[in-house]
Design a protein around this motif. Sequence first.
Motif, PDB file in Angstrom:
ATOM      1  N   ALA A 269      -3.987   4.682  -9.959  1.00  0.00           N
ATOM      2  CA  ALA A 269      -3.813   3.450  -9.184  1.00  0.00           C
ATOM      3  C   ALA A 269      -3.467   2.259 -10.070  1.00  0.00           C
ATOM      4  O   ALA A 269      -2.570   1.475  -9.738  1.00  0.00           O
TER       5      ALA A 269
ATOM      6  N   GLN B  94      -2.100   2.230 -13.077  1.00  0.00           N
ATOM      7  CA  GLN B  94      -0.756   2.363 -13.646  1.00  0.00           C
ATOM      8  C   GLN B  94       0.309   2.150 -12.572  1.00  0.00           C
ATOM      9  O   GLN B  94       1.363   1.552 -12.832  1.00  0.00           O
TER      10      GLN B  94
ATOM     11  N   GLN C 180       0.821  -1.213   0.000  1.00  0.00           N
ATOM     12  CA  GLN C 180       0.000   0.000   0.000  1.00  0.00           C
ATOM     13  C   GLN C 180       0.855   1.263   0.000  1.00  0.00           C
ATOM     14  O   GLN C 180       0.546   2.230  -0.700  1.00  0.00           O
TER      15      GLN C 180
ATOM     16  N   LEU D 236       3.347  -0.489 -12.643  1.00  0.00           N
ATOM     17  CA  LEU D 236       4.765  -0.148 -12.429  1.00  0.00           C
ATOM     18  C   LEU D 236       5.375  -1.054 -11.360  1.00  0.00           C
ATOM     19  O   LEU D 236       6.503  -1.535 -11.510  1.00  0.00           O
ATOM     20  N   LEU D 237       4.629  -1.294 -10.291  1.00  0.00           N
ATOM     21  CA  LEU D 237       5.161  -2.126  -9.212  1.00  0.00           C
ATOM     22  C   LEU D 237       5.341  -3.563  -9.680  1.00  0.00           C
ATOM     23  O   LEU D 237       6.332  -4.211  -9.366  1.00  0.00           O
TER      24      LEU D 237
ATOM     25  N   GLU E 159      11.319  -7.042 -13.155  1.00  0.00           N
ATOM     26  CA  GLU E 159      12.564  -6.557 -13.755  1.00  0.00           C
ATOM     27  C   GLU E 159      13.812  -7.085 -13.060  1.00  0.00           C
ATOM     28  O   GLU E 159      14.836  -7.295 -13.703  1.00  0.00           O
TER      29      GLU E 159
ATOM     30  N   ARG F 260       5.846  -4.548 -12.760  1.00  0.00           N
ATOM     31  CA  ARG F 260       7.019  -4.580 -13.646  1.00  0.00           C
ATOM     32  C   ARG F 260       8.305  -4.532 -12.853  1.00  0.00           C
ATOM     33  O   ARG F 260       9.274  -5.222 -13.171  1.00  0.00           O
ATOM     34  N   GLY F 261       8.293  -3.678 -11.815  1.00  0.00           N
ATOM     35  CA  GLY F 261       9.478  -3.568 -10.972  1.00  0.00           C
ATOM     36  C   GLY F 261       9.835  -4.911 -10.354  1.00  0.00           C
ATOM     37  O   GLY F 261      11.000  -5.297 -10.292  1.00  0.00           O
TER      38      GLY F 261
ATOM     39  N   GLU G 123       3.813   1.718  -1.207  1.00  0.00           N
ATOM     40  CA  GLU G 123       4.433   1.939  -2.521  1.00  0.00           C
ATOM     41  C   GLU G 123       3.397   2.468  -3.509  1.00  0.00           C
ATOM     42  O   GLU G 123       3.660   3.402  -4.265  1.00  0.00           O
TER      43      GLU G 123
ATOM     44  N   LEU H 159       3.397   6.342  -5.369  1.00  0.00           N
ATOM     45  CA  LEU H 159       3.262   6.592  -6.809  1.00  0.00           C
ATOM     46  C   LEU H 159       2.017   7.434  -7.090  1.00  0.00           C
ATOM     47  O   LEU H 159       2.055   8.378  -7.880  1.00  0.00           O
TER      48      LEU H 159
END
Lengths: 267, 422
Positions: free
Chosen positions: B384, B386, B371, B390-391, B397, B393-394, B373, B377
């Motif tokens: 929310a 997006q 929450q 991002l999280l 990655e 993908r992070g 993180e 953002l």
Amino acid sequence: MIRPDAPVLLEIRDLTARVEDQPILKGVSLTIRAGEIHAVMGRNGSGKSTLSKVLAGHPAYTVTGGSVHYRGEDLLGLEPELRARAGLFLGFQYPVEIPGVSNLEFLRVATNARRAGKGEEELDTFAFEDLVRERLLVVQMDPAFLERSVNEGFSGGEKKRNEILQMALLEPLVAVLDETDSGLDIDALRIVAGGVNHLAGPDNATLLITHYQRLLDVITPDYVHVMAAGRILRTGGKELALELEERGYDWVDAELAALERTPAEVG
Amino acid sequence: MVAASLSTPTAAAGAAPGGWIAALLAEASGGADALAASRERAAQALAQTPLPSRRDEAWRFTDLAPLTALTPTLLSPAAAAQPPVADGSLRLVLDGQSDPLAGITLPAGLEPISGDELDATLGQVLAATGSAALWPVLLNGATARAVLALRVRGTVATTLELVSDAGDGEGILPLRLLLVLEPGASVEVLQVHRSSGANLTSLVLEARLGEGAELRHGLLAPGAETGCLLATVAVEQATGSRYSGVSAHGGWALGRLEPRLVQREGAAHSALKALQLADGRQISDTHSQMVFAGPDGRLEQLHKAVADGQGRSVFNGAVQVPRLAQRTDAAQLSRNLLLSDRARIDTKPELEIVADDVRCAHGATVSRLQQDELFYLQSRGIAADQAARLLLRGFCEEVLQALPAAAVAWQPLVSLLGKEGR
Ligand SMILES: Nc1ncnc2c1ncn2[C@@H]1O[C@H](COP(=O)(O)OP(=O)(O)OP(=O)(O)O)[C@@H](O)[C@H]1O
Ligand SMILES: [Mg+2]
């Protein structure tokens, strides 16, 4: 800079909020006009960060009463991201580390979200690189930090600089900076304060949450508020901060006790 | 050759699984290629081995139904579009039948292994890692018609890309690979296995690392809703060698990866970094096994999984440290992201430690998106959904960036996460 006729940017009225079942904010009122710099001080646990997070829309806090208007419109009904796009910025006391998400990409997505909020077109990666390099100068930050994951492994001071970099990119109308000065060495404090001064103008406003006069030596506040037990106990000019530095917070207890005894104030 | 009643997937699924195997074996038998004799042996063993079921410990969470729903025939994939080959890479396309080396000039340090030498070497690493009798290995052995076998000497600067695309055809694509790294040899290998239809990519790789050799190995396998992947990666390491395996698979109805490593005399370095994804009703499974057959070995293992929808993620990480493997240093971490209430994650370390002077750390976490993180953002104007993307993908990655650089052309994130990866 105080101008009585300047437009009101933020109007907080009798704001109360709780986390889980615990009331924390117990009636905060505060009016911020364009051009003003406000400082909020107060003991640990008095509710300063809670106020800042409620303003930014953190889901852990429930507003139980009162109102907040941002440029005349109801702020509390907006999702956090819409508040940010409209120009409200929170510099976190504890910036969050986000592994795997590149700082550069994060800054670009955030900048473009804010630009969309201002009705400006998105910047492509090249235009954004130019902008970010220019704004890095404001906080004298090494471009190497752009390649790293958001705040991951940043030192305390580096995280705070990254917050100011975000502020420089997002060009907020109201910036709430929660202890952005904590954990900074003397040079970093000067750089961060310089950045805040550089970004402060007649059309925007800053709310500084701080424990230290040394920040207010470099950024001169128009108003100083003292928070205690979830409300603003006293408001004065920059001399109030000097007085606090000298007297500490002992007087707060007496005043709070008096407040609790006054039936009109109870409830 | 295929019985009419088995020619449709539903009929095959309903039929006795033994019939499914019989139909497949009938299809795969015969031939006079280099693998003919070993194929017959594997076929006999397979015919006598019951299909893995949920009653078998190693398949407790992994239902073979998506596999037996496939048409039991051999697949001849059509040539598929591919991204341009990166500078410094040599790409070999595997279709299970034609010679991937035809018309190719191998870079210095690489040469094919064939004839008696191939016969003598093939299967040895499977035996050394206790993999020869695994059902997916038998299935591969009973169906594969071609093997790509290469010897590596010295430092090979070129990245070897071994790719397949099962496409949208029906059936089984068996791929068999052998890499022999001479002492001191060093090479980077990237495997990419894709599919877009109701088929099985069956992969068996054997890699033997001589003293001080180094293999940097990537495996990227973005699958198809109805496709299956069964991959066994068997690695035998001599002292002083380094094996680094980075894998990412997901999107398969059933995707199972089995890295099986042995440090023959210990004193080698093994690193495993993996990401697996399960969305929809997919199953993503990794069963890894690391055996330290001597002292002073090292293992660094990170296994990450994401489960969304009604997806199911399974991780079983076996590490064996017998008495002779003193001063072993092994660390295994399993990190899991649960994105839906109906998804399921099963993660289990399986440490068998007999030696007393060892360091074996292991840990497992299962969490949702944090929450704090998300809020951070959002407080920067990022919506929310997006922010969640991002999280996610992070999270991915960390593993994907460790793939060989040549993987970039294959867009690992987009291929695994679809539009979420953009
Ligand atoms: N998420 C939370 N869960 C439980 N308690 C909370 C939470 N957030 C705040 N509190 C409590 O509310 C009170 C006010 O906290 P807050 O962080 O607003 O104080 P602060 O004035 O910013 O203090 P400091 O000067 O130490 O930063 C504290 O007692 C704190 O423990
Ligand atoms: Mg605080």
